[in-house]
Design a protein around this motif. Structure first.
Motif, short mmCIF file in Angstrom:
data_model
loop_
_atom_site.label_atom_id
_atom_site.label_comp_id
_atom_site.label_asym_id
_atom_site.label_seq_id
_atom_site.Cartn_x
_atom_site.Cartn_y
_atom_site.Cartn_z
N ALA A 120 6.83 -2.39 -4.56
CA ALA A 120 5.36 -2.28 -4.52
C ALA A 120 4.79 -3.55 -5.14
O ALA A 120 4.95 -3.80 -6.34
CB ALA A 120 4.91 -1.05 -5.30
N VAL B 37 11.16 2.89 -6.76
CA VAL B 37 10.12 1.87 -6.58
C VAL B 37 10.39 0.71 -7.53
O VAL B 37 10.71 0.91 -8.71
CB VAL B 37 8.73 2.48 -6.87
CG1 VAL B 37 7.64 1.41 -6.77
CG2 VAL B 37 8.44 3.63 -5.90
N ALA C 184 4.35 2.33 2.16
CA ALA C 184 5.51 2.81 1.40
C ALA C 184 6.03 4.11 2.02
O ALA C 184 7.23 4.30 2.22
CB ALA C 184 5.12 3.03 -0.06
N LYS C 185 5.10 5.00 2.37
CA LYS C 185 5.50 6.29 2.98
C LYS C 185 6.15 6.06 4.34
O LYS C 185 7.14 6.69 4.68
CB LYS C 185 4.28 7.20 3.13
CG LYS C 185 3.82 7.81 1.80
CD LYS C 185 2.44 8.37 1.97
CE LYS C 185 2.35 9.85 1.74
NZ LYS C 185 0.92 10.26 1.69
N LEU D 174 -1.28 0.03 -8.02
CA LEU D 174 -0.43 0.32 -6.86
C LEU D 174 0.87 1.03 -7.26
O LEU D 174 1.28 2.01 -6.63
CB LEU D 174 -0.10 -1.01 -6.14
CG LEU D 174 0.78 -0.91 -4.89
CD1 LEU D 174 0.07 -0.12 -3.78
CD2 LEU D 174 1.14 -2.31 -4.38
N GLN E 208 0.80 4.82 -7.98
CA GLN E 208 0.42 5.58 -6.77
C GLN E 208 1.59 5.63 -5.78
O GLN E 208 1.83 6.65 -5.14
CB GLN E 208 -0.81 4.97 -6.11
CG GLN E 208 -2.06 5.10 -6.99
CD GLN E 208 -3.32 4.67 -6.26
OE1 GLN E 208 -3.84 5.40 -5.43
NE2 GLN E 208 -3.82 3.48 -6.58
N VAL E 209 2.33 4.53 -5.67
CA VAL E 209 3.50 4.53 -4.78
C VAL E 209 4.59 5.43 -5.37
O VAL E 209 5.23 6.21 -4.66
CB VAL E 209 4.02 3.09 -4.54
CG1 VAL E 209 5.33 3.10 -3.78
CG2 VAL E 209 2.98 2.26 -3.78
N SER F 232 0.84 -1.21 0.00
CA SER F 232 0.00 0.00 0.00
C SER F 232 0.87 1.26 0.00
O SER F 232 2.05 1.22 0.38
CB SER F 232 -0.89 0.03 1.24
OG SER F 232 -0.09 0.21 2.39
N VAL F 233 0.23 2.37 -0.38
CA VAL F 233 0.91 3.67 -0.38
C VAL F 233 1.29 4.06 1.05
O VAL F 233 2.40 4.55 1.31
CB VAL F 233 -0.01 4.75 -1.01
CG1 VAL F 233 0.49 6.15 -0.69
CG2 VAL F 233 -0.12 4.54 -2.51
#
Ligand code: TUI
Length: 309
Positions: free
Chosen positions: A137, A166, A124-125, A154, A157-158, A120-121
Protein backbone atom coordinates in the motif's frame (compact mmCIF):
# COMPACT_ATOMS: atom_id res chain seq x y z
CA UNK A 1 13.61 -9.03 17.09
CA UNK A 2 10.90 -7.88 14.66
CA UNK A 3 9.56 -10.82 12.68
CA UNK A 4 6.40 -11.06 10.57
CA UNK A 5 4.81 -13.33 7.98
CA UNK A 6 6.71 -11.38 5.32
CA UNK A 7 10.27 -12.12 6.47
CA UNK A 8 9.26 -15.64 7.48
CA UNK A 9 7.66 -16.57 4.16
CA UNK A 10 10.45 -15.04 2.06
CA UNK A 11 13.36 -16.09 4.28
CA UNK A 12 14.50 -12.53 5.01
CA UNK A 13 16.32 -11.30 8.10
CA UNK A 14 14.20 -8.10 8.15
CA UNK A 15 10.69 -7.44 6.69
CA UNK A 16 11.94 -4.64 4.44
CA UNK A 17 11.75 -4.30 0.64
CA UNK A 18 13.77 -1.91 -1.48
CA UNK A 19 11.48 -0.10 -3.92
CA UNK A 20 11.74 -1.12 -7.58
CA UNK A 21 12.82 2.34 -8.70
CA UNK A 22 12.93 2.72 -12.49
CA UNK A 23 16.48 3.28 -13.89
CA UNK A 24 17.82 3.15 -10.30
CA UNK A 25 17.17 -0.32 -8.90
CA UNK A 26 19.87 -2.40 -10.59
CA UNK A 27 21.81 -5.54 -9.59
CA UNK A 28 24.20 -3.54 -7.40
CA UNK A 29 21.49 -1.97 -5.23
CA UNK A 30 19.35 -5.11 -5.11
CA UNK A 31 22.32 -7.28 -4.07
CA UNK A 32 23.34 -4.68 -1.45
CA UNK A 33 19.90 -4.74 0.17
CA UNK A 34 19.51 -8.53 -0.06
CA UNK A 35 22.98 -9.07 1.43
CA UNK A 36 21.90 -6.78 4.29
CA UNK A 37 18.94 -9.07 5.07
CA UNK A 38 16.14 -7.20 3.25
CA UNK A 39 14.57 -7.90 -0.14
CA UNK A 40 16.53 -6.23 -2.93
CA UNK A 41 14.51 -5.64 -6.07
CA UNK A 42 15.66 -5.11 -9.65
CA UNK A 43 13.47 -2.71 -11.67
CA UNK A 44 12.56 -4.14 -15.06
CA UNK A 45 11.10 -0.80 -16.13
CA UNK A 46 13.62 0.25 -18.75
CA UNK A 47 14.79 -3.21 -19.78
CA UNK A 48 13.71 -5.57 -22.50
CA UNK A 49 13.71 -9.30 -21.74
CA UNK A 50 17.38 -9.96 -22.50
CA UNK A 51 18.61 -6.86 -20.65
CA UNK A 52 16.63 -7.93 -17.59
CA UNK A 53 18.02 -11.47 -17.83
CA UNK A 54 21.55 -10.06 -17.83
CA UNK A 55 20.83 -7.90 -14.76
CA UNK A 56 19.28 -10.85 -12.92
CA UNK A 57 22.32 -13.03 -13.71
CA UNK A 58 24.66 -10.26 -12.55
CA UNK A 59 22.73 -10.01 -9.28
CA UNK A 60 23.03 -13.78 -8.78
CA UNK A 61 26.84 -13.38 -8.87
CA UNK A 62 26.64 -10.63 -6.22
CA UNK A 63 24.37 -12.33 -3.68
CA UNK A 64 23.20 -15.80 -2.81
CA UNK A 65 20.20 -14.34 -0.98
CA UNK A 66 16.68 -14.00 -2.35
CA UNK A 67 15.94 -10.92 -4.48
CA UNK A 68 12.92 -9.81 -6.50
CA UNK A 69 12.01 -8.04 -9.73
CA UNK A 70 9.61 -5.12 -10.13
CA UNK A 71 7.59 -5.10 -13.33
CA UNK A 72 6.19 -1.76 -14.42
CA UNK A 73 3.05 -2.84 -16.24
CA UNK A 74 3.01 0.20 -18.54
CA UNK A 75 6.36 -0.92 -19.97
CA UNK A 76 6.33 -1.94 -23.64
CA UNK A 77 8.41 -4.96 -22.54
CA UNK A 78 6.04 -6.15 -19.77
CA UNK A 79 5.07 -9.26 -21.73
CA UNK A 80 8.63 -10.46 -22.43
CA UNK A 81 10.01 -9.64 -18.98
CA UNK A 82 7.12 -11.55 -17.45
CA UNK A 83 8.49 -14.70 -19.16
CA UNK A 84 12.11 -13.96 -18.23
CA UNK A 85 11.37 -13.82 -14.49
CA UNK A 86 9.89 -17.31 -14.70
CA UNK A 87 12.80 -18.67 -16.76
CA UNK A 88 15.34 -17.18 -14.34
CA UNK A 89 13.68 -18.67 -11.26
CA UNK A 90 12.79 -15.36 -9.60
CA UNK A 91 10.81 -16.02 -6.39
CA UNK A 92 9.15 -12.62 -5.80
CA UNK A 93 7.64 -10.10 -8.18
CA UNK A 94 6.31 -6.68 -7.31
CA UNK A 95 4.27 -4.80 -9.89
CA UNK A 96 3.42 -1.14 -10.40
CA UNK A 97 1.37 1.17 -12.59
CA UNK A 98 -1.36 -1.26 -13.54
CA UNK A 99 -3.14 -4.55 -13.08
CA UNK A 100 -0.97 -7.70 -13.29
CA UNK A 101 -4.06 -9.93 -13.67
CA UNK A 102 -3.17 -11.36 -17.08
CA UNK A 103 0.26 -12.61 -15.90
CA UNK A 104 -0.93 -13.96 -12.56
CA UNK A 105 -1.70 -17.57 -13.61
CA UNK A 106 1.73 -18.14 -15.18
CA UNK A 107 3.58 -16.58 -12.24
CA UNK A 108 1.60 -18.52 -9.63
CA UNK A 109 2.16 -21.75 -11.55
CA UNK A 110 5.91 -21.06 -11.34
CA UNK A 111 5.58 -20.69 -7.55
CA UNK A 112 6.36 -16.96 -7.64
CA UNK A 113 5.04 -14.72 -4.87
CA UNK A 114 3.23 -11.80 -6.53
CA UNK A 115 3.03 -8.55 -4.58
CA UNK A 116 1.41 -5.63 -6.46
CA UNK A 117 1.83 -2.01 -5.44
CA UNK A 118 -1.60 -0.44 -4.90
CA UNK A 119 -2.65 3.18 -4.29
CA UNK A 120 -6.23 2.41 -3.13
CA UNK A 121 -8.43 -0.02 -1.20
CA UNK A 122 -10.41 -0.93 -4.35
CA UNK A 123 -7.28 -2.02 -6.18
CA UNK A 124 -5.98 -3.93 -3.14
CA UNK A 125 -9.23 -5.94 -3.06
CA UNK A 126 -9.05 -6.58 -6.79
CA UNK A 127 -5.45 -7.81 -6.45
CA UNK A 128 -6.40 -10.12 -3.58
CA UNK A 129 -9.18 -11.63 -5.70
CA UNK A 130 -6.74 -12.06 -8.59
CA UNK A 131 -4.45 -14.16 -6.35
CA UNK A 132 -1.85 -11.69 -4.99
CA UNK A 133 0.15 -13.04 -2.04
CA UNK A 134 0.41 -9.62 -0.39
CA UNK A 135 0.03 -5.97 -1.43
CA UNK A 136 2.23 -2.93 -1.03
CA UNK A 137 0.00 0.00 0.00
CA UNK A 138 1.85 3.03 -1.34
CA UNK A 139 0.97 6.49 -0.06
CA UNK A 140 1.31 9.74 -1.96
CA UNK A 141 4.47 10.58 0.04
CA UNK A 142 6.36 8.23 -2.30
CA UNK A 143 8.65 9.34 -5.05
CA UNK A 144 7.75 8.92 -8.71
CA UNK A 145 4.23 8.22 -9.94
CA UNK A 146 1.82 8.42 -7.06
CA UNK A 147 -1.77 7.99 -5.95
CA UNK A 148 -3.71 10.51 -3.87
CA UNK A 149 -4.08 8.93 -0.43
CA UNK A 150 -1.45 9.24 2.30
CA UNK A 151 0.37 6.29 3.86
CA UNK A 152 -1.14 7.08 7.29
CA UNK A 153 -4.69 6.88 5.87
CA UNK A 154 -4.21 4.23 3.19
CA UNK A 155 -2.39 1.50 5.14
CA UNK A 156 -4.96 0.90 7.91
CA UNK A 157 -7.83 0.99 5.39
CA UNK A 158 -6.11 -1.59 3.17
CA UNK A 159 -5.27 -3.71 6.23
CA UNK A 160 -8.96 -3.77 7.16
CA UNK A 161 -10.08 -4.52 3.60
CA UNK A 162 -7.94 -7.57 2.74
CA UNK A 163 -6.88 -10.83 4.39
CA UNK A 164 -3.43 -10.97 2.75
CA UNK A 165 -0.42 -9.24 4.36
CA UNK A 166 0.08 -5.53 3.68
CA UNK A 167 3.43 -3.83 3.22
CA UNK A 168 3.53 -0.07 3.86
CA UNK A 169 5.30 2.31 1.47
CA UNK A 170 5.61 6.06 1.12
CA UNK A 171 7.24 8.45 3.58
CA UNK A 172 9.23 5.82 5.48
CA UNK A 173 12.95 6.42 5.92
CA UNK A 174 13.89 5.54 9.50
CA UNK A 175 13.03 3.35 12.48
CA UNK A 176 10.17 5.64 13.53
CA UNK A 177 8.46 5.22 10.16
CA UNK A 178 8.96 1.46 10.33
CA UNK A 179 7.53 1.25 13.86
CA UNK A 180 4.59 3.45 12.82
CA UNK A 181 3.89 1.16 9.85
CA UNK A 182 3.64 -1.86 12.14
CA UNK A 183 1.30 0.09 14.43
CA UNK A 184 -0.94 0.70 11.39
CA UNK A 185 -1.15 -3.05 10.83
CA UNK A 186 1.51 -3.52 8.14
CA UNK A 187 3.58 -6.73 8.11
CA UNK A 188 6.49 -5.10 6.31
CA UNK A 189 7.79 -1.89 4.77
CA UNK A 190 9.11 -0.79 1.39
CA UNK A 191 11.59 2.08 1.16
CA UNK A 192 12.85 3.85 -1.95
CA UNK A 193 14.18 7.31 -1.20
CA UNK A 194 16.41 6.22 1.71
CA UNK A 195 18.10 3.65 -0.53
CA UNK A 196 18.93 6.35 -3.11
CA UNK A 197 21.65 7.27 -0.58
CA UNK A 198 22.96 3.70 -0.25
CA UNK A 199 26.62 3.25 -1.18
CA UNK A 200 25.54 0.42 -3.49
CA UNK A 201 23.14 2.73 -5.38
CA UNK A 202 24.75 3.62 -8.71
CA UNK A 203 22.91 6.88 -9.53
CA UNK A 204 24.86 9.95 -10.62
CA UNK A 205 26.51 11.70 -7.62
CA UNK A 206 24.56 14.88 -8.46
CA UNK A 207 21.31 12.94 -7.76
CA UNK A 208 22.64 11.58 -4.45
CA UNK A 209 23.72 15.02 -3.34
CA UNK A 210 20.28 16.50 -4.15
CA UNK A 211 18.63 13.84 -1.96
CA UNK A 212 21.08 14.17 0.94
CA UNK A 213 20.85 17.99 0.91
CA UNK A 214 17.04 18.12 0.49
CA UNK A 215 14.92 19.61 3.26
CA UNK A 216 11.26 19.00 4.11
CA UNK A 217 9.88 21.37 1.47
CA UNK A 218 12.15 20.19 -1.37
CA UNK A 219 9.83 17.71 -3.09
CA UNK A 220 7.29 18.84 -5.69
CA UNK A 221 4.50 17.02 -7.54
CA UNK A 222 4.29 17.70 -11.27
CA UNK A 223 2.01 16.40 -14.01
CA UNK A 224 -1.31 16.10 -12.18
CA UNK A 225 -3.02 17.47 -15.31
CA UNK A 226 -1.63 14.63 -17.44
CA UNK A 227 -3.24 12.07 -15.13
CA UNK A 228 0.24 10.85 -14.05
CA UNK A 229 1.33 12.93 -11.05
CA UNK A 230 4.97 12.44 -10.21
CA UNK A 231 6.95 13.49 -7.11
CA UNK A 232 10.44 14.89 -7.76
CA UNK A 233 13.19 16.87 -6.09
CA UNK A 234 12.48 20.59 -6.50
CA UNK A 235 14.93 21.84 -9.14
CA UNK A 236 14.83 24.69 -11.65
CA UNK A 237 13.51 22.15 -14.20
CA UNK A 238 10.72 20.70 -12.02
CA UNK A 239 9.68 24.18 -10.84
CA UNK A 240 9.48 25.33 -14.48
CA UNK A 241 7.24 22.34 -15.27
CA UNK A 242 5.04 23.06 -12.24
CA UNK A 243 4.58 26.72 -13.15
CA UNK A 244 3.93 25.88 -16.83
CA UNK A 245 1.27 23.45 -15.65
CA UNK A 246 -0.27 26.01 -13.27
CA UNK A 247 -0.36 28.96 -15.69
CA UNK A 248 -1.17 26.99 -18.84
CA UNK A 249 2.01 27.88 -20.77
CA UNK A 250 2.90 24.17 -21.11
CA UNK A 251 0.15 21.96 -22.54
CA UNK A 252 -0.23 18.38 -21.24
CA UNK A 253 1.11 17.14 -24.61
CA UNK A 254 4.16 19.40 -24.36
CA UNK A 255 4.64 18.27 -20.77
CA UNK A 256 4.78 14.61 -21.85
CA UNK A 257 7.27 15.51 -24.59
CA UNK A 258 9.56 17.51 -22.27
CA UNK A 259 9.60 14.80 -19.59
CA UNK A 260 10.11 11.86 -21.97
CA UNK A 261 13.49 10.37 -21.04
CA UNK A 262 13.99 12.89 -18.22
CA UNK A 263 14.41 10.21 -15.52
CA UNK A 264 17.29 8.60 -17.43
CA UNK A 265 18.90 12.03 -17.78
CA UNK A 266 18.73 12.48 -14.00
CA UNK A 267 19.92 8.99 -13.01
CA UNK A 268 22.73 8.54 -15.54
CA UNK A 269 23.82 12.08 -16.40
CA UNK A 270 22.88 14.08 -13.29
CA UNK A 271 21.44 16.58 -15.78
CA UNK A 272 19.93 19.43 -13.74
CA UNK A 273 18.61 21.25 -16.81
CA UNK A 274 16.49 18.42 -18.26
CA UNK A 275 16.42 15.63 -15.66
CA UNK A 276 13.57 14.49 -13.39
CA UNK A 277 15.08 13.52 -10.02
CA UNK A 278 12.29 11.40 -8.56
CA UNK A 279 12.20 11.31 -4.77
CA UNK A 280 9.79 10.94 -1.88
CA UNK A 281 8.53 13.61 0.49
CA UNK A 282 10.82 12.14 3.16
CA UNK A 283 14.05 13.10 1.31
CA UNK A 284 14.68 15.77 3.97
CA UNK A 285 15.34 13.00 6.47
CA UNK A 286 18.00 11.26 4.38
CA UNK A 287 21.22 12.69 5.75
CA UNK A 288 24.13 10.63 4.54
CA UNK A 289 25.45 8.10 2.08
CA UNK A 290 26.18 4.76 3.78
CA UNK A 291 26.06 1.02 3.06
CA UNK A 292 22.55 -0.50 2.86
CA UNK A 293 23.53 -2.83 5.71
CA UNK A 294 24.19 0.08 8.09
CA UNK A 295 20.89 1.71 7.11
CA UNK A 296 18.82 -1.42 7.70
CA UNK A 297 20.49 -2.41 10.97
CA UNK A 298 20.16 1.10 12.41
CA UNK A 299 16.51 1.43 11.36
CA UNK A 300 15.45 -1.92 12.82
CA UNK A 301 17.34 -1.32 16.07
CA UNK A 302 15.44 1.95 16.43
CA UNK A 303 12.08 0.42 15.43
CA UNK A 304 12.49 -2.41 17.92
CA UNK A 305 13.28 0.02 20.72
CA UNK A 306 10.15 2.04 19.92
CA UNK A 307 7.89 -0.99 19.59
CA UNK A 308 9.04 -2.47 22.90
CA UNK A 309 8.07 0.74 24.76
O1 TUI B 1 4.90 2.67 -10.25
C1 TUI B 1 5.04 3.43 -9.33
N1 TUI B 1 5.83 4.51 -9.38
C2 TUI B 1 6.61 4.85 -10.46
S1 TUI B 1 6.75 3.97 -11.89
C3 TUI B 1 7.82 5.09 -12.50
S2 TUI B 1 8.57 4.92 -14.04
C4 TUI B 1 7.63 5.70 -15.14
N2 TUI B 1 8.26 6.59 -15.90
C5 TUI B 1 7.59 7.22 -16.84
C6 TUI B 1 6.23 7.02 -17.02
C7 TUI B 1 5.58 6.14 -16.22
C8 TUI B 1 6.30 5.47 -15.26
C9 TUI B 1 8.03 6.07 -11.59
N3 TUI B 1 7.36 5.91 -10.46
N4 TUI B 1 4.43 3.21 -8.16
C10 TUI B 1 3.54 2.13 -7.98
C11 TUI B 1 2.18 2.57 -8.28
N5 TUI B 1 1.32 1.83 -8.92
N6 TUI B 1 1.62 3.73 -7.97
C12 TUI B 1 0.35 3.71 -8.45
C13 TUI B 1 0.18 2.49 -9.05
C14 TUI B 1 -0.95 1.94 -9.71
C15 TUI B 1 -1.78 2.71 -10.49
C16 TUI B 1 -2.85 2.12 -11.16
C17 TUI B 1 -1.19 0.58 -9.60
C18 TUI B 1 -2.22 0.01 -10.25
C19 TUI B 1 -3.07 0.77 -11.04
O2 TUI B 1 -4.07 0.12 -11.64
C20 TUI B 1 -4.89 0.70 -12.57
C21 TUI B 1 -5.65 -0.43 -13.22
O3 TUI B 1 -5.30 -0.78 -14.35
O4 TUI B 1 -6.52 -1.00 -12.57
Amino acid sequence: MISTVIDQSLGLEFPIFQGGMAWVADASLAAGVSNAGGLGIIAAMNSNGEQLREEIRKCKTMTDKIFGVNIMLMSPFAEEVSDVVVEEGIKVITTGAGNPGKYMAAWKEAGIKVIPVVPSVALAKRMERAGADAVIAEGTESGGHIGENTTMCLVPQVVDAVEIPVIAAGGIADGRGIAASFMLGAEGVQLGTRFLAAEECQINPVYKELVVKAKDTDSIVTGRYTGHPCRNVKTKFSKKLASGEANGTITPEEFEEITLGSLRKAVQDGNLEEGSFLCGAIAGMVKKVEPAKDMIEEMFTEAEKLLSK
